[in-house]
Design a protein around this motif. Structure first.
Motif, PDB file in Angstrom:
ATOM      1  N   PHE A  96      37.244  27.873 -16.366  1.00 38.74           N
ATOM      2  CA  PHE A  96      38.974  28.918 -16.881  1.00 38.74           C
ATOM      3  C   PHE A  96      38.305  29.987 -16.797  1.00 38.74           C
ATOM      4  N   GLY A  97      39.343  30.898 -16.346  1.00 38.85           N
ATOM      5  CA  GLY A  97      39.789  31.998 -15.294  1.00 38.85           C
ATOM      6  C   GLY A  97      40.976  33.002 -16.079  1.00 38.85           C
ATOM      7  N   LYS A  98      41.187  33.968 -15.309  1.00 38.22           N
ATOM      8  CA  LYS A  98      42.561  35.000 -15.638  1.00 38.22           C
ATOM      9  C   LYS A  98      43.060  34.724 -14.833  1.00 38.22           C
ATOM     10  N   SER A  99      45.075  33.898 -14.826  1.00 35.58           N
ATOM     11  CA  SER A  99      45.568  34.463 -13.904  1.00 35.58           C
ATOM     12  C   SER A  99      46.230  35.334 -13.311  1.00 35.58           C
ATOM     13  N   GLN A 100      46.244  35.753 -12.749  1.00 36.61           N
ATOM     14  CA  GLN A 100      47.579  37.505 -11.358  1.00 36.61           C
ATOM     15  C   GLN A 100      48.111  37.777 -12.816  1.00 36.61           C
ATOM     16  N   SER A 101      48.316  37.462 -13.593  1.00 38.92           N
ATOM     17  CA  SER A 101      49.120  37.521 -15.030  1.00 38.92           C
ATOM     18  C   SER A 101      48.743  38.549 -15.850  1.00 38.92           C
ATOM     19  N   GLY A 102      47.087  37.472 -15.923  1.00 44.47           N
ATOM     20  CA  GLY A 102      45.848  37.980 -17.063  1.00 44.47           C
ATOM     21  C   GLY A 102      46.259  36.949 -17.627  1.00 44.47           C
ATOM     22  N   LEU A 103      46.352  35.456 -17.936  1.00 45.59           N
ATOM     23  CA  LEU A 103      46.362  34.677 -18.964  1.00 45.59           C
ATOM     24  C   LEU A 103      45.498  33.931 -18.715  1.00 45.59           C
ATOM     25  N   THR A 104      44.988  33.451 -19.787  1.00 40.94           N
ATOM     26  CA  THR A 104      43.919  33.034 -19.802  1.00 40.94           C
ATOM     27  C   THR A 104      43.901  31.112 -18.975  1.00 40.94           C
ATOM     28  N   GLU A 105      43.682  30.531 -18.278  1.00 35.98           N
ATOM     29  CA  GLU A 105      44.074  29.661 -17.960  1.00 35.98           C
ATOM     30  C   GLU A 105      43.105  28.442 -17.294  1.00 35.98           C
ATOM     31  N   VAL A 106      43.132  27.282 -17.529  1.00 32.10           N
ATOM     32  CA  VAL A 106      42.057  26.105 -16.253  1.00 32.10           C
ATOM     33  C   VAL A 106      42.722  26.757 -14.837  1.00 32.10           C
ATOM     34  N   LEU A 107      41.134  26.001 -14.372  1.00 36.34           N
ATOM     35  CA  LEU A 107      41.011  25.833 -12.760  1.00 36.34           C
ATOM     36  C   LEU A 107      40.908  24.905 -12.922  1.00 36.34           C
ATOM     37  N   HIS A 108      41.492  24.690 -10.969  1.00 35.94           N
ATOM     38  CA  HIS A 108      41.123  23.304 -10.753  1.00 35.94           C
ATOM     39  C   HIS A 108      40.590  23.570  -9.140  1.00 35.94           C
ATOM     40  N   ASP A 109      40.345  24.343  -8.980  1.00 33.83           N
ATOM     41  CA  ASP A 109      39.789  24.642  -7.439  1.00 33.83           C
ATOM     42  C   ASP A 109      38.282  24.266  -7.144  1.00 33.83           C
ATOM     43  N   ILE A 110      37.709  24.122  -6.472  1.00 38.58           N
ATOM     44  CA  ILE A 110      36.483  23.877  -5.450  1.00 38.58           C
ATOM     45  C   ILE A 110      36.069  24.805  -4.593  1.00 38.58           C
ATOM     46  N   TYR A 111      34.821  24.621  -4.907  1.00 39.27           N
ATOM     47  CA  TYR A 111      34.458  26.116  -4.272  1.00 39.27           C
ATOM     48  C   TYR A 111      32.706  25.369  -3.767  1.00 39.27           C
ATOM     49  N   TYR A 113      28.967  26.200  -1.680  1.00 41.43           N
ATOM     50  CA  TYR A 113      28.689  27.771  -0.688  1.00 41.43           C
ATOM     51  C   TYR A 113      27.495  26.685  -0.093  1.00 41.43           C
ATOM     52  N   ASN A 114      27.111  27.536   1.670  1.00 46.75           N
ATOM     53  CA  ASN A 114      26.220  26.874   1.832  1.00 46.75           C
ATOM     54  C   ASN A 114      25.171  28.203   2.108  1.00 46.75           C
ATOM     55  N   PRO A 115      23.660  27.792   1.639  1.00 47.94           N
ATOM     56  CA  PRO A 115      22.340  28.771   1.782  1.00 47.94           C
ATOM     57  C   PRO A 115      22.405  29.247   2.518  1.00 47.94           C
ATOM     58  N   GLU A 116      22.276  28.767   3.973  1.00 50.05           N
ATOM     59  CA  GLU A 116      21.616  28.728   4.968  1.00 50.05           C
ATOM     60  C   GLU A 116      22.450  29.855   5.656  1.00 50.05           C
ATOM     61  N   LYS A 117      23.776  30.018   5.628  1.00 51.69           N
ATOM     62  CA  LYS A 117      24.693  31.715   5.827  1.00 51.69           C
ATOM     63  C   LYS A 117      24.830  32.116   4.671  1.00 51.69           C
ATOM     64  N   ASN A 118      24.396  31.659   3.307  1.00 52.36           N
ATOM     65  CA  ASN A 118      25.373  32.854   2.610  1.00 52.36           C
ATOM     66  C   ASN A 118      26.587  32.888   2.544  1.00 52.36           C
ATOM     67  N   GLU A 119      27.353  31.983   2.820  1.00 52.32           N
ATOM     68  CA  GLU A 119      28.900  31.905   2.648  1.00 52.32           C
ATOM     69  C   GLU A 119      29.229  30.904   1.502  1.00 52.32           C
ATOM     70  N   TRP A 120      29.507  31.253   1.370  1.00 52.25           N
ATOM     71  CA  TRP A 120      31.387  30.493  -0.401  1.00 52.25           C
ATOM     72  C   TRP A 120      31.926  30.123   0.783  1.00 52.25           C
ATOM     73  N   SER A 121      33.194  29.300   0.677  1.00 53.28           N
ATOM     74  CA  SER A 121      34.046  28.706   0.759  1.00 53.28           C
ATOM     75  C   SER A 121      35.283  27.983   0.363  1.00 53.28           C
ATOM     76  N   GLU A 122      36.479  28.572  -0.146  1.00 53.84           N
ATOM     77  CA  GLU A 122      37.162  27.348  -0.677  1.00 53.84           C
ATOM     78  C   GLU A 122      38.127  26.179  -0.121  1.00 53.84           C
ATOM     79  N   LEU A 123      37.640  24.794  -0.605  1.00 51.64           N
ATOM     80  CA  LEU A 123      37.503  24.018  -0.188  1.00 51.64           C
ATOM     81  C   LEU A 123      39.204  23.494  -0.041  1.00 51.64           C
ATOM     82  N   MET A 124      39.742  23.027   0.814  1.00 49.28           N
ATOM     83  CA  MET A 124      41.270  22.053   0.444  1.00 49.28           C
ATOM     84  C   MET A 124      41.422  21.521  -0.356  1.00 49.28           C
TER      85      MET A 124
END
Length: 372
Positions: A96-111, A113-124
């Protein structure tokens, strides 16, 4: 669950506590309510929670161990996310985190991390249920996720608080109404879902046949057996129950095992396998809340003080045996298997303080050692 691989008697179990500055170097920031994993090379990754968007790694193979920053998390800063390591990548789910409006909310996103590239990506891809207070583990190359709060009820509470315009009387009414309901009215998640990182698709392993929980501890073995231990069944009310599950294809068969911890149970405990033994430690509770609830006081933790457990238990022959104590009561940190033992990294202590240190638990014959 596999039996403990050595004979153990309740009255002859001893424990040792070894005093060090910390079994691992101090975490760069006091760390609680975050997440972490260990990869196949024995490199630990931790982040989020009180670390904000920061993540750190540590190579446990090195003599001169140290925490090294990795790429910052690109998504919303969050608490109570979970993570797993599959096929060389780290996957982070919900929180859970803050929405753009500042409200605390549940999140459903998935990220990812590739350790070899040291890169994050958001999955669709998005989880079919909101993920806060959930537990995650891996099985056959997939992430298995269960438990957690109800998204609409959780979000609605913070929306209502934001609409009080600082009216203290209205705020107190909303708080009392939110906490003053029976367990069934919170609709905690009972669906058990799986995520396949190859296809980025979700599947179902059925429904948990008992009360949904949040903040439970999952203990897995190398076979298809798992334990789910304690957790809260409504805000402020924990359960001492524990259940064993066996994965059979696209379902998990469950049955209850002996209860553990104090009569009020705990949430945010630590668990793992040490020398073939299931071990459960720490967690937080509100002593007296279960008694209040049974007596019809549904705002069960009202006026009670949160207590952080320092007790360590071992599971043997369908019994939880008290093995000893941690140097401090602690909850809401990260459990990491290492050297046939269990690392406890960070966590929350009395007063809600975030802990920058680590502990290492290990079972050998009839002794539990705690290094910190």
């Amino acid at each position: 669950m596999k039996k403990i691989s050595f004979s153990i008697a309740f009255f002859t179990l001893f424990y040792l506590i070894t005093c060090n500055a910390s079994v691992l170097p101090t975490i760069p920031v006091p760390f609680k309510s975050g997440t972490g994993v260990i990869d196949n090379k024995k490199i630990i990754y931790i982040g989020l929670g009180s670390a904000g968007k920061s993540w750190f790694k540590m190579d446990l193979n090195q003599d001169d161990k140290q925490w090294t920053p990795i790429a910052n998390f690109p998504g919303v800063a969050r608490e109570q996310a979970t993570s797993v390591f599959i096929n060389g990548n780290i996957y982070v789910f919900g929180g859970f985190g803050k929405s753009q409006s500042g409200l605390t909310e549940v999140l459903h996103d998935i990220y990812k991390y590739n350790p070899e590239k040291n890169e994050w990506s958001e999955l669709m891809s998005h989880s079919p249920v909101g993920l806060v207070g959930h537990s995650s583990f891996t099985y056959n190359g997939k992430a298995i996720i269960m438990g957690g709060v109800n998204e609409n009820i959780f979000n609605g509470y913070f929306e209502d608080l934001a609409n009080t315009n600082n009216d203290a009387g209205l705020k107190n009414k909303i708080v009392s109404k939110y906490f003053g309901k029976p367990v069934n009215d919170y609709f905690y998640n009972k669906q058990i879902i799986s995520f396949d990182p190859e296809t980025e698709l979700w599947g179902s392993l059925g429904s948990f046949p008992y009360a949904g929980t949040a903040g439970s501890t999952i203990i897995t073995e190398k076979n298809n057996k798992i334990l789910i231990v304690n957790g809260e069944v409504k805000p402020g009310l924990r359960t001492p129950t524990a259940y064993e599950g066996e994965i059979r294809g696209n379902r998990i068969d469950w049955h209850p095992v002996a209860s553990v911890a104090n009569p009020d149970g705990v949430a945010g405990g630590f668990g793992g396998i040490c020398n073939g033994s299931a071990i459960f430690a720490g967690g937080a509770s509100f002593p007296g809340s279960s008694k209040n609830y049974v007596q019809g006081h549904y705002y069960a933790h009202e006026g009670l003080q949160k207590k952080y457990s320092d007790t360590v238990y071992i599971f043997s022959k369908n019994k939880w045996i008290k093995a000893g104590n941690l140097p401090i009561g602690i909850a809401y940190g990260v459990s990491i298997p290492w050297n046939n033992g269990l690392l406890i990294i960070g966590g929350e202590t009395t007063g809600g303080k975030a802990n920058p240190d680590s502990m290492f638990l290990q079972v050998s014959k009839e002794k539990l050692s705690v290094a910190y």
